[in-house]
Design an enzyme around this catalytic site. Structure first.
Site, mmCIF file in Angstrom:
data_model
loop_
_atom_site.group_PDB
_atom_site.id
_atom_site.type_symbol
_atom_site.label_atom_id
_atom_site.label_comp_id
_atom_site.label_asym_id
_atom_site.label_seq_id
_atom_site.Cartn_x
_atom_site.Cartn_y
_atom_site.Cartn_z
ATOM 1 N N SER A 1 -1.953 10.274 10.546
ATOM 2 C CA SER A 1 -3.304 10.479 10.048
ATOM 3 C C SER A 1 -4.195 9.302 10.421
ATOM 4 C CB SER A 1 -3.306 10.668 8.522
ATOM 5 O OG SER A 1 -2.892 9.485 7.874
ATOM 6 N N GLY A 2 -5.489 9.545 10.352
ATOM 7 C CA GLY A 2 -6.470 8.504 10.609
ATOM 8 C C GLY A 2 -7.529 8.531 9.543
ATOM 9 N N ARG A 3 -8.253 7.425 9.406
ATOM 10 C CA ARG A 3 -9.335 7.384 8.437
ATOM 11 C C ARG A 3 -10.424 6.449 8.917
ATOM 12 N NH1 ARG A 3 -5.664 4.468 4.936
ATOM 13 N NH2 ARG A 3 -4.784 2.785 6.192
ATOM 14 N N HIS B 1 -3.798 -3.511 17.685
ATOM 15 C CA HIS B 1 -2.478 -3.066 17.261
ATOM 16 C C HIS B 1 -2.471 -3.094 15.746
ATOM 17 C CE1 HIS B 1 2.106 -3.610 16.889
ATOM 18 N NE2 HIS B 1 1.811 -2.334 17.034
ATOM 19 N N ASP B 2 -2.171 -1.981 15.121
ATOM 20 C CA ASP B 2 -2.345 -1.860 13.674
ATOM 21 C C ASP B 2 -1.595 -2.926 12.888
ATOM 22 O OD1 ASP B 2 0.145 -0.725 14.218
ATOM 23 O OD2 ASP B 2 -0.408 1.275 13.531
ATOM 24 N N THR B 3 -0.434 -3.353 13.389
ATOM 25 C CA THR B 3 0.304 -4.382 12.662
ATOM 26 C C THR B 3 -0.417 -5.724 12.709
ATOM 27 O OG1 THR B 3 2.336 -3.241 13.320
ATOM 28 C CG2 THR B 3 2.580 -5.404 12.319
ATOM 29 N N THR C 1 5.166 3.909 8.291
ATOM 30 C CA THR C 1 6.143 4.672 9.068
ATOM 31 C C THR C 1 7.210 3.738 9.618
ATOM 32 O OG1 THR C 1 4.481 6.323 9.647
ATOM 33 C CG2 THR C 1 6.436 6.209 11.035
ATOM 34 N N GLN D 1 9.662 9.988 4.929
ATOM 35 C CA GLN D 1 8.675 11.001 5.325
ATOM 36 C C GLN D 1 9.356 12.252 5.851
ATOM 37 O OE1 GLN D 1 6.452 8.723 8.154
ATOM 38 N NE2 GLN D 1 5.336 7.555 6.596
ATOM 39 N N GLY E 1 0.830 1.091 3.211
ATOM 40 C CA GLY E 1 1.080 2.191 2.285
ATOM 41 C C GLY E 1 2.375 2.054 1.514
#
Length: 479
Positions: A14-16, A237-239, A260, A305, A418
């Site tokens: 998902s994205g936001r 990079h999200d991390t 994840t 998940q 999360g």
């Protein structure tokens, strides 16, 4: 007038779009749009539907306007390793194949017959994962050799999305550091490796640091969303973004970006590249503010998940190591509650390759338990308890490894993302590691994205100042 910023934060499912601004030294955030980022099957491969993602981002920018915001800047972060090739005309020259696709099966040999794995690590400092960009390029060349021949540029996913919004191509350091193609010490492309593998130099753009301006929204995009704005590079990079939002108190603290994947490590001034790090499969990735994220990828909540999806899905098959099927739909909170009520004590290797992309996660977990001589889980609670215990045990081994390699065991653990909301996992992690755990913020990636924009705009002085903002703005729970 308040200066607002917008984080586009896209994960594997998902994205936001989250708007943020400073108010009295506190970061105020509001989610204005959320969307799915699931994959599609194209030509036998699992691919990212990037045209749809661009449309969803534009919809998110419009939603910000509807909510009364016209952000001054926009930052985009996604996962690492995946890319798109574009040709001289700026059109896609290959599919955007997702990292869990089987395309890279066997691709390691294509690379390591030319550059041995040990040499790759000594130069790049990147842990071995079969889906690293260096292997994806080898798999692409084997399947479609013409794609590299006609390519003018390789863009990592957030760079590609920024290009579609602005018409400007810029390559960002933190995401590029996940490719396995950077000289970890020089922090630039390792053209000696690139040349040996026969990848064209021209596709690798100059690397820019977070805070660099990409460009203004294209006129047609600005007209559609109702305002003009500037895209800037963040820790794409999200991390890297998540680590920036970790409310660490001291430099020797560990960070787990829990989602994840669980990315467990700490920030260092310089990469750590030796045989101990290679044998333990630790990686050296780029961070915001010139830091190195010395960390280990652990399978993480991907296991939970998938178990939830299978328990709630129509494809459920009775038996084969699974607890009896229930007609109910399981929430994550209910799975955690069931685990709390179980006394099951058997564990498995939560980082086993068998868990990367199994057709049946419940069966894969049971097979690993069985190989350890464990009794079969008799309930959903037993199954979940084994997952929680196994993840916490995996974290503890990684924490011990950090202590051995750095010469000083981490003094605390910060869990962000999360997964920081999962109180049972936090409790077990504190117990297994014997360390204080601070959990939060849960929206660390988007917050880190916004913090990088605040630094770029001059509203925040740097990483230390950014973390003080996090402490003032977010609820942090201690275990």
């Amino acid at each position: 007038m308040v200066c607002t910023h917008l984080a586009v934060d896209i994960g594997a499912s998902s994205g936001r779009c989250i708007v943020g601004y400073l108010d009295g030294g506190r970061l105020v955030t509001r989610e204005v749009y959320r969307f799915d980022s699931t994959q599609v099957r194209v030509e036998g491969h699992d691919c990212w539907d990037l045209s749809r993602l661009v449309g969803e981002i534009v919809a998110g920018l419009k939603a910000a306007k509807t909510e009364g915001f016209e952000p001054e800047t926009i930052g985009i972060d996604t996962w690492g390793v995946d890319f798109v090739l574009v040709d001289e005309s700026g059109c896609d020259a290959c599919l955007s194949v997702a990292y869990r696709d089987a395309r890279t099966d066997g691709a390691e040999r294509l690379v390591e017959d030319i550059v041995p794995r040990g040499e790759l690590y000594r130069r790049t400092g990147i842990q071995h994962q079969k889906f690293n960009t260096i292997y994806q390029l080898a798999a692409l060349r084997k399947e479609h050799p013409d794609a590299l021949d006609c390519a003018a540029r390789m863009l990592m996913i957030p760079e590609y999305l920024a290009y579609k919004l602005t018409g400007v191509m810029k390559s960002e350091y933190t995401n590029a550091s996940t490719t396995g193609l950077l000289d970890a010490r020089a922090r630039g492309w390792d053209f000696e490796i690139i040349d040996k593998l026969g990848y064209p130099r021209r596709i690798f753009g100059r690397l820019e640091q977070p805070g660099t301006t990409v460009g203004a929204l294209k006129p047609e995009v600005a007209a559609e969303v109702g305002y003009s704005s500037t895209v800037v590079l963040v820790g794409s990079h999200d991390t890297a973004s998540a680590y920036l939002a970790a409310p660490i108190e001291r430099g020797d603290e560990a960070i787990i970006s829990s989602g994840t994947w669980s990315l467990l490590g700490m920030e260092l001034a310089q990469p750590m590249i030796d045989d101990r790090a290679r044998e333990r499969n630790f990686t050296n990735e780029g961070g915001v503010g010139g830091k190195i994220r010395f960390l280990k990828n652990i399978m993480g909540l991907w296991i939970i998940q998938n178990i939830r999806r299978e328990l709630n899905g129509d494809a459920y098959v009775e038996g084969r190591g699974k607890p009896a099927k229930s007609a109910k739909r399981w929430s994550y909170a209910e799975l955690e509650s069931a685990a709390r009520q179980s006394s099951y004590a058997h564990t498995f290797d939560a980082d086993a390759d068998e868990l990367l992309a199994p057709e049946d996660m419940c069966e894969a977990v049971w097979a690993l338990l069985k190989s350890n001589g464990a009794e079969q889980p008799k309930s959903v609670g037993d199954l979940m308890r084994s997952v929680y215990l196994s993840l916490a045990s995996c974290y503890a081994r990684a924490i011990d490894g950090l202590g051995e390699m750095t010469g000083s065991r981490p003094s605390a653990i910060n869990i962000v993302g999360g997964g920081s909301r999962d109180r049972l996992l936090n409790e077990l992690t504190a117990k297994e590691c014997g360390l204080v755990v601070r959990a939060g913020p849960s929206e660390a990636t988007a917050i880190g994205n916004l913090l990088a924009q605040l630094i770029a705009s001059g509203e925040c002085k740097g990483a230390a100042d950014a973390r003080e903002i996090v402490k003032k703005s977010c609820e942090i729970e201690v275990f």
